[in-house]
Motif scaffolding. Structure first.
Motif, PDB file in Angstrom:
ATOM      1  N   ASP A  73      -0.389  -3.854   7.781  1.00 29.23           N
ATOM      2  CA  ASP A  73       0.684  -4.097   8.754  1.00 29.23           C
ATOM      3  C   ASP A  73       0.324  -3.629  10.162  1.00 29.23           C
ATOM      4  N   ASN A  74      -0.900  -3.136  10.329  1.00 25.96           N
ATOM      5  CA  ASN A  74      -1.448  -2.788  11.641  1.00 25.96           C
ATOM      6  C   ASN A  74      -0.931  -1.471  12.201  1.00 25.96           C
ATOM      7  N   ALA A  75      -0.114  -0.728  11.450  1.00 24.43           N
ATOM      8  CA  ALA A  75       0.311   0.600  11.884  1.00 24.43           C
ATOM      9  C   ALA A  75      -0.759   1.611  11.490  1.00 24.43           C
ATOM     10  N   SER A  76      -0.730   2.772  12.097  1.00 26.38           N
ATOM     11  CA  SER A  76      -1.758   3.782  11.872  1.00 26.38           C
ATOM     12  C   SER A  76      -1.589   4.448  10.512  1.00 26.38           C
ATOM     13  N   THR A  77      -2.617   4.316   9.656  1.00 24.21           N
ATOM     14  CA  THR A  77      -2.593   4.995   8.365  1.00 24.21           C
ATOM     15  C   THR A  77      -2.749   6.492   8.548  1.00 24.21           C
ATOM     16  N   ALA A  78      -3.546   6.904   9.522  1.00 25.94           N
ATOM     17  CA  ALA A  78      -3.730   8.330   9.777  1.00 25.94           C
ATOM     18  C   ALA A  78      -2.394   8.998  10.100  1.00 25.94           C
ATOM     19  N   GLU A  79      -1.551   8.316  10.869  1.00 23.43           N
ATOM     20  CA  GLU A  79      -0.239   8.863  11.202  1.00 23.43           C
ATOM     21  C   GLU A  79       0.650   8.951   9.970  1.00 23.43           C
ATOM     22  N   ARG A  80       0.495   8.017   9.039  1.00 28.00           N
ATOM     23  CA  ARG A  80       1.283   8.061   7.812  1.00 28.00           C
ATOM     24  C   ARG A  80       0.903   9.279   6.974  1.00 28.00           C
ATOM     25  N   GLY A 103      -7.005   5.166   8.256  1.00 25.62           N
ATOM     26  CA  GLY A 103      -6.933   6.331   7.383  1.00 25.62           C
ATOM     27  C   GLY A 103      -7.954   6.283   6.271  1.00 25.62           C
ATOM     28  N   ASP A 104      -8.174   5.087   5.708  1.00 26.33           N
ATOM     29  CA  ASP A 104      -9.105   4.926   4.592  1.00 26.33           C
ATOM     30  C   ASP A 104     -10.425   4.290   5.019  1.00 26.33           C
ATOM     31  N   HIS A 105     -10.508   3.888   6.311  1.00 23.77           N
ATOM     32  CA  HIS A 105     -11.710   3.245   6.850  1.00 23.77           C
ATOM     33  C   HIS A 105     -12.039   1.974   6.066  1.00 23.77           C
ATOM     34  N   THR A 106     -11.035   1.124   5.942  1.00 23.18           N
ATOM     35  CA  THR A 106     -11.199  -0.136   5.235  1.00 23.18           C
ATOM     36  C   THR A 106     -10.563  -1.268   6.039  1.00 23.18           C
ATOM     37  N   TRP A 107     -11.010  -2.500   5.755  1.00 29.00           N
ATOM     38  CA  TRP A 107     -10.367  -3.708   6.275  1.00 29.00           C
ATOM     39  C   TRP A 107      -9.444  -4.222   5.178  1.00 29.00           C
ATOM     40  N   ASP A 108      -8.137  -4.328   5.448  1.00 27.25           N
ATOM     41  CA  ASP A 108      -7.145  -4.683   4.435  1.00 27.25           C
ATOM     42  C   ASP A 108      -6.536  -6.051   4.742  1.00 27.25           C
ATOM     43  N   CYS A 109      -6.419  -6.875   3.702  1.00 23.10           N
ATOM     44  CA  CYS A 109      -5.809  -8.197   3.874  1.00 23.10           C
ATOM     45  C   CYS A 109      -4.300  -8.102   3.689  1.00 23.10           C
ATOM     46  N   PRO A 110      -3.497  -8.463   4.688  1.00 22.58           N
ATOM     47  CA  PRO A 110      -2.045  -8.366   4.574  1.00 22.58           C
ATOM     48  C   PRO A 110      -1.416  -9.465   3.724  1.00 22.58           C
ATOM     49  N   CYS A 111      -2.175 -10.511   3.421  1.00 21.92           N
ATOM     50  CA  CYS A 111      -1.605 -11.642   2.677  1.00 21.92           C
ATOM     51  C   CYS A 111      -1.684 -11.446   1.172  1.00 21.92           C
ATOM     52  N   HIS A 112      -2.867 -11.084   0.686  1.00 15.79           N
ATOM     53  CA  HIS A 112      -3.048 -11.031  -0.762  1.00 15.79           C
ATOM     54  C   HIS A 112      -3.695  -9.747  -1.241  1.00 15.79           C
ATOM     55  N   GLY A 113      -3.956  -8.800  -0.318  1.00 16.46           N
ATOM     56  CA  GLY A 113      -4.319  -7.456  -0.714  1.00 16.46           C
ATOM     57  C   GLY A 113      -5.783  -7.162  -0.938  1.00 16.46           C
ATOM     58  N   SER A 114      -6.694  -8.048  -0.573  1.00 18.61           N
ATOM     59  CA  SER A 114      -8.113  -7.733  -0.711  1.00 18.61           C
ATOM     60  C   SER A 114      -8.472  -6.561   0.205  1.00 18.61           C
ATOM     61  N   THR A 153       0.841  -1.199   0.000  1.00 21.60           N
ATOM     62  CA  THR A 153       0.000   0.000   0.000  1.00 21.60           C
ATOM     63  C   THR A 153       0.875   1.248   0.000  1.00 21.60           C
ATOM     64  N   THR A 154       0.526   2.205  -0.823  1.00 19.74           N
ATOM     65  CA  THR A 154       1.190   3.500  -0.868  1.00 19.74           C
ATOM     66  C   THR A 154       0.146   4.583  -0.642  1.00 19.74           C
ATOM     67  N   HIS A 155       0.516   5.623   0.060  1.00 25.32           N
ATOM     68  CA  HIS A 155      -0.425   6.689   0.391  1.00 25.32           C
ATOM     69  C   HIS A 155      -0.085   7.953  -0.402  1.00 25.32           C
ATOM     70  N   LEU A 156      -1.116   8.571  -0.948  1.00 21.86           N
ATOM     71  CA  LEU A 156      -0.929   9.748  -1.785  1.00 21.86           C
ATOM     72  C   LEU A 156      -1.759  10.913  -1.272  1.00 21.86           C
ATOM     73  N   GLY A 158       3.293  11.262  -2.945  1.00 21.17           N
ATOM     74  CA  GLY A 158       3.035   9.938  -2.396  1.00 21.17           C
ATOM     75  C   GLY A 158       4.236   9.381  -1.656  1.00 21.17           C
ATOM     76  N   GLY A 159       3.985   8.428  -0.817  1.00 21.54           N
ATOM     77  CA  GLY A 159       5.075   7.795  -0.071  1.00 21.54           C
ATOM     78  C   GLY A 159       4.534   6.897   1.024  1.00 21.54           C
ATOM     79  N   GLN A 160       5.390   6.631   2.024  1.00 18.69           N
ATOM     80  CA  GLN A 160       5.006   5.794   3.161  1.00 18.69           C
ATOM     81  C   GLN A 160       4.536   4.409   2.721  1.00 18.69           C
TER      82      GLN A 160
END
Length: 323
Positions: free
Chosen positions: A130-137, A289-300, A81-84, A122-124
């Motif tokens: 990965d369970n870190a805060s997207t809002a902080e990114r 940050g995006d208010h989504t549930w993200d799969c760390p294995c395959h990206g759903s 995931t990349t944040h823009l 974009g970056g981060q």
């Protein structure tokens, strides 16, 4: 870099669509591919509608392949995931596309929105979920932009999702060794515009029986470096009353020892769901940050209520009753 070509992605795609229409091609939106059947050299593609597609060749150019023989792509690619962000730009002379050479890496390009110059930064980049805060990114990018460019008016922000391969080269070619007439384009390693064009030319040559010098470079069946498996991180169990959640918030808890999630929507309704991804069962993580549930294995990616935003998952997260 001098003489670089800078594309507006949407306008670029609109040009391709016009060319396809002139060639007599047909494009069907809101039509989900379900699976295929083979009859000799012909393929019948089944959809979620009453219609089927009959063809000689099929190209899976989705983010994650809709077909995954022997789970090759699930085992090999890692979701990223990349944040823009988009900022109102003060300097109209700042043009071009750039990538920083320091860490954390930052990329930026000029653009226009409603006739006014903007800077897209974009970056981060990080493993999805990965369970870190997207809002902080997002906040980290915002602080760096203010420091480097003096820009403070952030117009919008969003996340881009992709897949990384072990050798940083895309998988473009036959879906699986021994499979004919089914082709794949995936694992662009965050270089979608350029790799997508290369992939289109390469697969065209494969279908037409022409040689292409890039075929062995991108062949999905090439020899790959060994990689470590996905690490699964445990997270502390949190069971709070649903009433304590604010609108747009989510939390993880357990039901019968299995991870579950709760999410409160804009209407104040709380939704409870099993956090096992409906693709292959990995535990999804909340992206604040995006208010989504993200799969760390395959990206759903699923929205807060558990509905599918992007695959490879095809079904929403299963509902649970915690009471």
């Amino acid at each position: 870099m001098r003489n670089q070509a800078q594309f507006h992605p949407v306008k670029f795609l609109q040009g391709i669509l016009r060319e396809l229409e002139d060639m007599g091609a047909h494009i069907y939106q809101h039509t989900k591919y379900i699976g295929y059947e083979r009859d000799g050299d012909r393929l019948t593609l089944n959809t979620d509608t009453q219609f089927q597609v009959i063809c000689d060749d099929m190209i899976l150019a989705t983010l994650f392949p809709a077909e995954d023989p022997e789970s090759f792509y699930s085992k090999t690619m890692k979701p990223s995931t990349t944040h823009l962000t988009a900022f109102a730009q003060l300097d109209r002379n700042l043009k071009g596309m750039y990538i920083s050479n320091d860490r954390p890496e930052l990329s930026f390009r000029s653009a226009y929105y409603e006739g006014e110059p903007v800077l897209i930064i974009g970056g981060q980049s990080h493993p999805t979920g990965d369970n870190a805060s997207t809002a902080e990114r997002y906040e980290s990018i915002k602080e760096r932009v203010e420091k480097e460019f003096g820009l403070t008016e952030m117009l919008d922000y969003w996340s881009a999702h992709g897949y990384l391969t072990p050798d940083s080269r895309a998988f473009i070619g036959k879906l699986h060794e021994g499979t004919h007439s089914i082709y794949v384009m995936t694992g662009f390693n965050e270089w979608g515009m350029t790799t997508g064009i290369v992939g289109a030319e390469l697969i065209t040559d494969l279908i037409m029986g022409e040689e292409n010098p890039y075929q062995p470079l991108y062949d999905p069946n090439r020899s790959l470096p060994k990689q470590q498996g996905h690490e699964k991180k445990s997270t502390p169990t949190i069971l709070d009353e649903a009433a304590e959640l604010k609108e747009g918030q989510a939390k993880k808890f357990e039901v019968d020892g299995k991870p579950a999630g709760m999410y409160k929507d804009a209407n104040g309704e709380v939704h409870f769901m099993n956090l096992a991804c409906t693709h292959l069962g990995c535990e999804v993580k909340w992206n604040d940050g995006d208010h989504t549930w993200d799969c760390p294995c395959h990206g759903s990616i699923f929205d807060g209520k558990g509905e599918v935003i992007s695959g490879p998952a095809k079904e929403p997260l299963k509902r649970v009753n915690p009471f």
